[in-house]
Design a protein around this motif. Sequence first.
Motif, PDB file in Angstrom:
ATOM      1  N   ARG A  94       0.808  -1.224   0.000  1.00 25.80           N
ATOM      2  CA  ARG A  94       0.000   0.000   0.000  1.00 25.80           C
ATOM      3  C   ARG A  94       0.835   1.265   0.000  1.00 25.80           C
ATOM      4  NH1 ARG A  94      -3.288  -0.196   5.027  1.00 25.80           N
ATOM      5  NH2 ARG A  94      -1.867  -1.814   5.745  1.00 25.80           N
ATOM      6  N   ALA A 142       2.200   4.577  -0.904  1.00 24.05           N
ATOM      7  CA  ALA A 142       1.484   5.488  -1.802  1.00 24.05           C
ATOM      8  C   ALA A 142       2.264   5.800  -3.076  1.00 24.05           C
ATOM      9  CB  ALA A 142       1.142   6.777  -1.055  1.00 24.05           C
ATOM     10  N   SER A 164       1.645   3.061  -5.339  1.00 21.03           N
ATOM     11  CA  SER A 164       0.223   2.770  -5.535  1.00 21.03           C
ATOM     12  C   SER A 164      -0.465   3.764  -6.451  1.00 21.03           C
ATOM     13  CB  SER A 164      -0.467   2.758  -4.164  1.00 21.03           C
ATOM     14  OG  SER A 164      -1.837   2.524  -4.264  1.00 21.03           O
ATOM     15  N   SER A 165       0.020   5.003  -6.461  1.00 27.95           N
ATOM     16  CA  SER A 165      -0.703   6.074  -7.148  1.00 27.95           C
ATOM     17  C   SER A 165       0.213   6.872  -8.065  1.00 27.95           C
ATOM     18  CB  SER A 165      -1.327   7.006  -6.104  1.00 27.95           C
ATOM     19  OG  SER A 165      -1.707   8.231  -6.690  1.00 27.95           O
ATOM     20  N   ASP A 166      -0.088   6.858  -9.340  1.00 27.95           N
ATOM     21  CA  ASP A 166       0.641   7.695 -10.295  1.00 27.95           C
ATOM     22  C   ASP A 166       0.514   9.172  -9.910  1.00 27.95           C
ATOM     23  OD1 ASP A 166       1.554   5.655 -11.931  1.00 27.95           O
ATOM     24  OD2 ASP A 166      -0.109   5.805 -13.337  1.00 27.95           O
ATOM     25  N   ALA A 167      -0.654   9.547  -9.436  1.00 26.17           N
ATOM     26  CA  ALA A 167      -0.887  10.950  -9.079  1.00 26.17           C
ATOM     27  C   ALA A 167      -0.022  11.348  -7.890  1.00 26.17           C
ATOM     28  CB  ALA A 167      -2.372  11.173  -8.763  1.00 26.17           C
ATOM     29  N   PHE A 168       0.053  10.466  -6.893  1.00 26.48           N
ATOM     30  CA  PHE A 168       0.862  10.742  -5.708  1.00 26.48           C
ATOM     31  C   PHE A 168       2.340  10.840  -6.080  1.00 26.48           C
ATOM     32  CE2 PHE A 168       3.074   9.938  -1.758  1.00 26.48           C
ATOM     33  CZ  PHE A 168       2.263  10.465  -0.762  1.00 26.48           C
ATOM     34  N   LEU A 220      -2.601  11.081   3.143  1.00 22.66           N
ATOM     35  CA  LEU A 220      -2.893  10.163   2.032  1.00 22.66           C
ATOM     36  C   LEU A 220      -1.965   8.957   2.052  1.00 22.66           C
ATOM     37  CD1 LEU A 220      -3.648  12.193  -1.239  1.00 22.66           C
ATOM     38  CD2 LEU A 220      -5.205  10.819   0.159  1.00 22.66           C
ATOM     39  N   ALA A 221      -0.762   9.154   2.555  1.00 21.90           N
ATOM     40  CA  ALA A 221       0.201   8.046   2.587  1.00 21.90           C
ATOM     41  C   ALA A 221      -0.093   7.063   3.704  1.00 21.90           C
ATOM     42  CB  ALA A 221       1.615   8.585   2.712  1.00 21.90           C
ATOM     43  N   HIS A 248      -8.839   8.810   3.585  1.00 22.51           N
ATOM     44  CA  HIS A 248      -8.236   7.488   3.667  1.00 22.51           C
ATOM     45  C   HIS A 248      -6.973   7.372   2.811  1.00 22.51           C
ATOM     46  CE1 HIS A 248     -11.954   6.458   5.614  1.00 22.51           C
ATOM     47  NE2 HIS A 248     -12.670   6.712   4.529  1.00 22.51           N
ATOM     48  N   ALA A 249      -6.033   6.572   3.311  1.00 22.76           N
ATOM     49  CA  ALA A 249      -4.849   6.204   2.524  1.00 22.76           C
ATOM     50  C   ALA A 249      -5.184   4.915   1.791  1.00 22.76           C
ATOM     51  CB  ALA A 249      -3.653   5.988   3.442  1.00 22.76           C
ATOM     52  N   ALA A 250      -4.461   4.594   0.778  1.00 21.35           N
ATOM     53  CA  ALA A 250      -3.567   5.391  -0.035  1.00 21.35           C
ATOM     54  C   ALA A 250      -4.235   5.483  -1.404  1.00 21.35           C
ATOM     55  CB  ALA A 250      -2.226   4.683  -0.176  1.00 21.35           C
ATOM     56  N   PRO A 251      -4.037   6.558  -2.126  1.00 17.31           N
ATOM     57  CA  PRO A 251      -4.629   6.629  -3.464  1.00 17.31           C
ATOM     58  C   PRO A 251      -4.127   5.464  -4.322  1.00 17.31           C
ATOM     59  CG  PRO A 251      -2.997   8.371  -3.135  1.00 17.31           C
ATOM     60  CD  PRO A 251      -3.236   7.735  -1.800  1.00 17.31           C
ATOM     61  N   ARG A 252      -4.914   5.126  -5.340  1.00 11.55           N
ATOM     62  CA  ARG A 252      -4.618   3.900  -6.102  1.00 11.55           C
ATOM     63  C   ARG A 252      -4.917   4.144  -7.568  1.00 11.55           C
ATOM     64  NH1 ARG A 252      -4.356  -0.812  -8.368  1.00 11.55           N
ATOM     65  NH2 ARG A 252      -5.026  -2.703  -7.312  1.00 11.55           N
ATOM     66  N   THR A 253      -3.916   3.961  -8.410  1.00 16.73           N
ATOM     67  CA  THR A 253      -4.126   4.049  -9.850  1.00 16.73           C
ATOM     68  C   THR A 253      -4.623   2.701 -10.360  1.00 16.73           C
ATOM     69  OG1 THR A 253      -2.365   5.686 -10.025  1.00 16.73           O
ATOM     70  CG2 THR A 253      -3.048   4.601 -12.063  1.00 16.73           C
ATOM     71  N   THR A 261      -6.744   7.517 -11.052  1.00 16.02           N
ATOM     72  CA  THR A 261      -6.320   7.286  -9.677  1.00 16.02           C
ATOM     73  C   THR A 261      -7.490   7.573  -8.737  1.00 16.02           C
ATOM     74  OG1 THR A 261      -4.029   7.864 -10.172  1.00 16.02           O
ATOM     75  CG2 THR A 261      -4.718   8.015  -7.870  1.00 16.02           C
ATOM     76  N   GLN A 309      -8.505  11.463  -9.996  1.00 11.11           N
ATOM     77  CA  GLN A 309      -7.360  12.369  -9.850  1.00 11.11           C
ATOM     78  C   GLN A 309      -7.715  13.821 -10.160  1.00 11.11           C
ATOM     79  OE1 GLN A 309      -7.875  10.119 -12.119  1.00 11.11           O
ATOM     80  NE2 GLN A 309      -6.976  10.636 -14.103  1.00 11.11           N
ATOM     81  N   GLN A 343      -6.488  -3.737  -1.777  1.00 14.19           N
ATOM     82  CA  GLN A 343      -5.720  -3.216  -0.637  1.00 14.19           C
ATOM     83  C   GLN A 343      -6.576  -3.166   0.627  1.00 14.19           C
ATOM     84  OE1 GLN A 343      -4.507   0.310  -2.902  1.00 14.19           O
ATOM     85  NE2 GLN A 343      -2.393  -0.357  -2.751  1.00 14.19           N
TER      86      GLN A 343
END
Lengths: 356, 356, 356
Positions: free
Chosen positions: A48, A50, A53-57, A195-196, B27-32, B109, B139, B232
């Motif tokens: 998990r 971040a 997990s996230s392209d945006a992050f 977010l992380a 909430h964590a974590a953002p997800r693509t 995301t 996103q 997740q």
Amino acid sequence: MTERKTNTKTNPGNFFEDFAVGQVLEHAAPRTITSGDVALYTGLYGPRFAVQSSDAFAGRLGYPRSPVDDLLVFHVVFGKTVPDISLNAIANLGYAECRFLAPVYPGDTLSAASEVIGLRENSNRTSGVVWVRTTGRNQHGETVLQYVRWVMVRKRDAAAKAPDPVVPKLAERVDPATLGKAVPPLDVSAYDFKLAGAPHRWGDYAVGEKIDHVDAMTLEEAEHQVATRLYQNTAKVHFNLHEQAQGQFKRRLVYGGVVISLARALSFNGLANAFHIAAVNGGRHVAPCFAGDTVYAWSEVLETADLPGRSDLGALRARLVAVKNRSSADFPLRNAKGDYEEGVILDLDLWLLLPR
Amino acid sequence: MTERKTNTKTNPGNFFEDFAVGQVLEHAAPRTITSGDVALYTGLYGPRFAVQSSDAFAGRLGYPRSPVDDLLVFHVVFGKTVPDISLNAIANLGYAECRFLAPVYPGDTLSAASEVIGLRENSNRTSGVVWVRTTGRNQHGETVLQYVRWVMVRKRDAAAKAPDPVVPKLAERVDPATLGKAVPPLDVSAYDFKLAGAPHRWGDYAVGEKIDHVDAMTLEEAEHQVATRLYQNTAKVHFNLHEQAQGQFKRRLVYGGVVISLARALSFNGLANAFHIAAVNGGRHVAPCFAGDTVYAWSEVLETADLPGRSDLGALRARLVAVKNRSSADFPLRNAKGDYEEGVILDLDLWLLLPR
Amino acid sequence: MTERKTNTKTNPGNFFEDFAVGQVLEHAAPRTITSGDVALYTGLYGPRFAVQSSDAFAGRLGYPRSPVDDLLVFHVVFGKTVPDISLNAIANLGYAECRFLAPVYPGDTLSAASEVIGLRENSNRTSGVVWVRTTGRNQHGETVLQYVRWVMVRKRDAAAKAPDPVVPKLAERVDPATLGKAVPPLDVSAYDFKLAGAPHRWGDYAVGEKIDHVDAMTLEEAEHQVATRLYQNTAKVHFNLHEQAQGQFKRRLVYGGVVISLARALSFNGLANAFHIAAVNGGRHVAPCFAGDTVYAWSEVLETADLPGRSDLGALRARLVAVKNRSSADFPLRNAKGDYEEGVILDLDLWLLLPR
């Protein structure tokens, strides 16, 4: 080796006497990593972090997109070495000097080569230890990963003369001044700790601190087999029940890399912002793991370090321990005699990077 | 909570007394979401709805490409809420007012936030019910999904004073006039019913019609674990046999969302053109599901509705019922006393969209 | 069929008397293949052929990128035919004249149609054999795959009059002059045999040569179920333990295509440069396979052929045999009476392409 190749077109693997110090083995086959591999990796372990997990992050920090999980890179490179290095291995003895040197993104193609850097026959003369330094490269020829691994390999013929022993001198730990090359300069002000998943920065961890990662995962045969095939790792002990049923353990062995990835994913709960493994200082698979085993993990902070010239990140040296079929709440490691406690399966020494 | 955080860096989850009406949890974590997630979702459930299965099919209708399956979006958003909302939950009690509000495509995301909208201590004072309204965003900050969920959560301390009860008034069903925002205007003349697998349009379904979906799937531990990790979702009951073996069920519990996705995929056989879940009016996990159980499903048409201003699509309100280890051919639901029949595991109330 | 469709919206499948020679069935639903599908395919079988594994390797040869594994294409096309052709099948009897005619890349959308080319009622009048020629096409309408398959299908009503028997004349093997259309002209000088994993070119194989592929894989329920759903193949025998437990085998049957893919992946060890299946001359699932079975494979070179006008590649006709729960080192096939030996599960006749 030429003689054997005319007899058969299958790969018998190398035996102890096939290795020579200085020899370089280019491993088959190159492998393009895709977002499909990343998704399957997520399904297998549930990481998990971040940044991955996230392209945006990742994008807000300065990455072009989410990098591929470090251990997915490691396992793919490792998998390539198996047919040449460890097809006739008795045991995978250890890792050292493992550094992640460039980020890997979906679409990159990884290939691997290993140089033999040490050889020592065992006193029983039926096997010996082989040290290799393996380099993983991307499609541009850049080194993304380098590590030393040593394995005990069978001799084809016990009577064969062994070379003079060469035992490489390996660093006790990777010099922290060399860490961080796989992370572009980051804008940590854009790192959203909420977010992380946790507020803890590099400076919030203290040497000696122990963290029980609380969560646990029970492993299934289908899971470790799919994982190990995803890495194109062909070691028979993971796949062939028909043969293993006749062996010491009566069952398939879980690839040690599966345990590493599980422990790492579990470590999110307590190390949520340690988003990058910069180096593996050392590692040992203390005991085997099988389907049905439940894996827990805990960590201990061993050391902290600045990264020269970088104000975005700090390095945390941490021991990551995985245990099975017992809680990790009491931080099991070694008993009074200095032996590993019952249930300990992995003892890993990592450099982790966190935002400052 | 500050105090606990200095004692440990792991997330103990929130207990009943940690929630307050009006509180918002990011909430964590953002997800693509990638095409890799979509492929794994297909492998886990086998959905065949043409719009989600074929970029070419979706493209002819007016989508830029195939949208991500609605339930994959739901599960990913839901998964993010677990560490904050339901880590200490005893039971997931229900869903309401769930609407899909924008399409999600691979590369998007997702992040999630929840507002506490209700709290009521149970009479035994050891737990209480928490209502949250969860919003999933892409996103760009657009809301792609919103739903209300209520769970029974343990108190840390039975003696702790509970707040005045607040029980939100929830709609019995989502107003059909608000449906369809996740579907662009479609050219239904380009919808090839033969390629989609069945000739039935919205107008071919009648209120009261019951459909047995015939097919069935037997669940494996590796399947539900991989699915739940893909989202997740970290709820321990799904993963830790070592702990669960000591509990009420002696085994791992299957995440309820896995059953929802299985039932939805099975419903293709009879509802092949109901390609989009526009809303979940309500839902209840009637009984637990375990590896080894075989899941069947049936549907009943409850209501039909026009979508204001849209001539492309119509809405069908349908009850989707999943049962285990018995055929669904006799439409099992409730017995003469009004209790759920043996074997019923899921009772879901959906708004589905079909071409007119 | 119209009558049945007003009674139910579920697909009862076609029975023997529903087929007519010349009839064309367009199958639902089209399917976009992505790099996610490729990753999951890798995780399920562990193929290592360099052309499919590495975009960089394929690109140097002249491919725009790695093509999708031939068998993934086959299984997806095959899966589409199941609801129309074999939902009421008793047995899948054989394949012939299967040719791969255009490369498939991630992002391509596959659809399938079948023409009935033969029908013959069985003497017991309760079933009959149906021959279909199935064509898989991409989103541009190009044929990527064509094959003949014949299955034994139940009659709905034993008393129903059968059509005059039509038994198609099928080629004993695909004419090698027609092979290779799915491979663009390649620059074989750029083919790195070391990276590909073995030095053996087309000319290194001799007719009569037998190769034991050494490695083996034990199959799990979760693995074959995920694979079969990935292909959107809905045949009940693979998924429904509740029903299968009452049947002949008391368990779920593994989809035969899973065995084909496993045997093909195992064949890398000995046929590492046979990177493309150009045709399937014939094939037979000799015995069923179940979870827990360990699959081994061996090959025999039956014939070699030039490809007219191509100096880059040569064709190798090979028998690929899979066996279960016994080693393939002694090349098990038929006993003195001409019957398949105990443990043989697959007998496949392939045209493979290799660099010259």
